[in-house]
Structure formats: structure tokens, C-alpha cells
Design an enzyme around this catalytic site. Structure first.
Site, short mmCIF file in Angstrom:
data_model
loop_
_atom_site.label_atom_id
_atom_site.label_comp_id
_atom_site.label_asym_id
_atom_site.label_seq_id
_atom_site.Cartn_x
_atom_site.Cartn_y
_atom_site.Cartn_z
N SER A 61 0.84 -1.20 0.00
CA SER A 61 0.00 0.00 0.00
C SER A 61 0.87 1.25 0.00
CB SER A 61 -0.85 -0.02 1.26
OG SER A 61 -1.38 1.25 1.51
N TYR A 100 -1.71 -1.39 10.88
CA TYR A 100 -1.96 -1.91 9.53
C TYR A 100 -0.82 -1.53 8.59
CZ TYR A 100 -3.48 -1.51 4.69
OH TYR A 100 -3.51 -1.55 3.33
N LYS A 125 2.40 -3.81 6.52
CA LYS A 125 2.79 -3.77 5.10
C LYS A 125 4.30 -3.51 4.99
CE LYS A 125 -1.19 -4.65 3.31
NZ LYS A 125 -1.42 -5.95 2.67
#
Ligand code: UD1
Length: 339
Positions: free
Chosen positions: A124, A148, A152
């Protein structure tokens, strides 16, 4: 190629399965249906007129993953399966780290053990943190504001180290900007559980009357009209980007931005949606959402140069397709109290 798609029943995964099938690949889906529906598998088959193999498994479970790898000859893996709600990741960090990071480790280990040479990872733009726009792949990554985002960053680092240690393993890391829109059939699209966190599904649900009003999070950013600027990309373009990444994957590690390179503000997106769909999206300006940044858009020159891929669909088709899907999506109206 025979491709294992984890999270293949999800929003981006399902569109990518269709693109893979269309390009002549065979697809095995592994998904625990934690944020998707079994029905989507049928829809993928009906749109593509091809069959897929489906395993309802959790890909952080090594035994389940090894079982799939031992039953099929797999040439490549595209790993989408991941939790993605930012607020939830702040509430339940361990769940996020476990689910997102362990699944990546289990899958890349299975690739090593079973001699699978191609791995495409769903990352992302959040990994850029608050860098200056446009974001370029070579930038140093800055801390993200939530677990989150960190999952990544960690997954990327693990994959880079593993690929650098193994000449038979090629890894492509795809950093998505803001995927929106839906398949032109209107059959599959984004249908988040509960109240949406992201802008486009919120807009479509307000337009449909499922939700009363959109809250615009801040109008005092240093952007064209003060609202947040993002690089919205049609999910079908994103799906094609995966096929390009997989088919052109050569030795080593490769990182690509998948965006359009163009920034759009929240107010510009609302206006485009209203104009193309002839519907109203009532909104009110509210305070900033913690963790949001002013602007986020991609430098897309590397992916164009190396993969020959470029997003083709414009903002109007993103808005049109998102609305078509919402209209077809006959789910029971959410009974949500607001304000
Ligand atoms: C976020 C994450 C990204 C993740 C993506 C999908 C960050 C910085 N970004 O993107 O990593 O992949 O979600 O889950 O962590 N907005 C409103 N009202 C709303 C919702 C959003 O005004 O009800 C605004 C936001 O302030 C932002 C823009 O719309 O300016 C886009 O927000 P959103 O769709 O949530 O995506 P991001 O926050 O960019």
C-alpha cells in the site's frame, strides 16, 4: 501459469482473478471469507466462464498452505489476504501483526519449499508515510500512523530479504494507491462489512440513501480546496497491473506504484460522482481524521517504463462503475444511527 491467489474472494483479489483467467492463467483461490463472501467465487466463474479451485483456509496456517502447495503445481502466488481496517488495527494490533505478517512468512516459506519462483505482494502507498508527493518507489519509507501500515512495511522487508537470499525466487511488491470502482458487469465490487471506512463506498451508500450524509474529514489541508487529495485508481486497472507484474516478473525484487499519478480532492470526487451519476451526495465538513495526510499520489513512471502498464480508466468511469455496483448490490439496508 497456475496461480495461487490468496484473498481471491476479496475486493481487489476477485477482480484480479478475473483478469488472470482472461489472460489465460488458471486460478486457485485461498480465502477464509473473513471479509468476503463465498458467492463471489461463483460470480468470478460466471463472469469469466471458467472454473476456479477454491480453498476456504486461513493462509497464516502453515498446514493448510502446505496442503495446497502439495496438491497443485503452482507457478506463482499473488498474496492479497490481509486485514485492512486502520482503526481496527489500532484496537487489535496483535491480530493485525499476526494475520498480515505471519501469512506472508508462511506463504513465502512454502514458495521456497515447493520451488515456486514468483511472488506478487499486495502492499500500500501507506508505506510512504508523510513523504513529499508524488511518491516514488526509491523514497525512504517513513513511519506509518497505524499497525496496519506497519504490517505492510514489515511484510515488504521480509520479502525483500528472502528474495535477496534466494536467486530462484522473484518478488514483485505492488504499492496500491486508492482502488475504487467495480467490474463493469455490476456483479462484483466493494461491499465492506458494516459502515465503510473508505471514501468511495461511503459516497455510494449515501447516494443510495443507506447512510444519511458524508462527513468530509477536514477542509484545512494544504491542497487545492483544503480537502484530502488521493490517487484514485479503477480496480480493473489495478487488476491488470497484477497480471503485468506477474507476467513480467524477472529475477530479484521489484517495487512498483500502482496509481494513476493524478490527485483528486474529496470535494472533486463528490462532484464527479454527482455529475456522472445524476445523484446527490449530501455532505458536511468535519474535523480531520487522525492519521490522515494532505496528499497522496503516485509517480508512475517506473511501472510504465518497466512493465509497460498504465491506468486507462478515468475518474468518471470509476464513479459510474462504483454506483452501478451499489445499485445492483441488493443487501439489506444497514440500520446505522449517525451524528
Ligand atoms: C487508507 C489507507 C491506505 C489503505 C486504504 C484502504 C492510510 C494513510 N491510508 O487510505 O493505506 O490502503 O485506506 O483501506 O493509512 N474521507 C472523508 N470521509 C470519509 C472517508 C474518507 O472525507 O468518510 C477522506 C479522507 O480523509 C481522505 C480521502 O477521503 O482524504 C480518502 O480516504 P480513504 O478512502 O479512507 O483512503 P485513505 O485514507 O487514503
Amino acid at each position: 501459469m497456475n496461480i495461487l491467489v490468496t484473498g481471491g474472494a476479496g475486493y481487489i483479489g476477485s477482480h484480479t482473478c478475473i483478469a488472470l483467467l482472461k489472460a489465460g492463467h488458471d486460478v486457485i483461490i485461498a480465502d477464509n471469507l473473513s471479509n468476503s463472501k463465498r458467492d463471489t467465487i461463483k460470480k468470478i466463474e460466471s463472469i469469466s466462464k471458467k472454473e476456479v479451485i477454491f480453498y476456504e483456509v486461513d493462509v497464516s496456517c502453515e498446514k493448510s498452505v502446505n496442503n495446497i502447495f502439495s496438491k497443485h503445481i503452482i507457478q506463482g502466488v499473488i498474496h492479497f489476504a490481509s486485514f485492512k481496517a486502520i482503526g481496527e488495527s489500532v484496537q487489535n494490533p496483535l491480530e493485525y501483526y499476526y494475520n498480515n505478517v505471519v501469512s506472508t512468512m508462511v506463504l513465502i516459506k512454502a514458495c521456497e519449499n515447493f520451488g515456486v519462483g514468483k511472488f506478487v505482494f499486495s502492499s500500500s502507498a501507506t508505506v510512504y508515510g508523510n513523504n513529499e508527493v508524488p511518491f516514488v518507489e526509491s523514497m525512504n519509507l517513513l513511519p506509518t500512523t497505524n499497525p496496519y501500515g506497519e504490517t505492510k512495511v514489515m511484510s515488504e522487508r521480509i520479502l525483500i530479504d528472502v528474495a535477496n537470499s534466494n536467486p530462484y525466487l522473484s518478488v514483485s511488491i505492488l504499492r496500491y494507491f486508492n482502488p475504487v470502482g467495480a467490474h463493469e458487469s455490476g456483479l462484483i465490487g466493494e461491499s465492506p462489512n458494516g459502515v465503510p471506512n473508505n471514501l468511495m463506498p461511503y459516497i455510494t451508500q449515501v447516494a443510495k440513501g443507506k447512510l444519511k450524509k458524508l462527513s468530509v474529514f477536514g477542509d484545512d489541508y494544504s491542497t487545492i480546496d483544503g480537502t484530502g487529495v488521493r490517487d484514485y485508481i479503477h480496480v480493473l486497472d489495478l487488476a491488470d497491473g497484477h497480471v503485468a507484474a506477474l507476467e513480467n516478473l524477472i529475477e530479484g525484487v521489484h517495487i512498483y506504484n500502482l496509481g494513476t499519478g493524478k490527485g483528486t480532492s474529496v470535494l472533486e470526487l463528490i462532484k464527479a460522482f454527482e455529475e456522472v451519476n445524476l445523484v446527490e451526495v449530501p455532505y458536511q465538513i468535519c474535523g480531520r481524521r487522525p492519521g490522515d495526510i494532505d496528499s497522496c499520489f503516485a509517480d508512475v513512471s517506473k511501472v510504465a517504463r518497466e512493465l509497460g502498464w498504465r491506468a486507462k480508466r478515468d475518474l468518471l468511469s470509476m464513479c459510474r462503475d462504483a454506483w452501478e455496483f451499489e445499485k445492483n448490490n441488493q443487501e439489506i439496508c444497514l440500520n446505522v444511527s449517525e451524528e
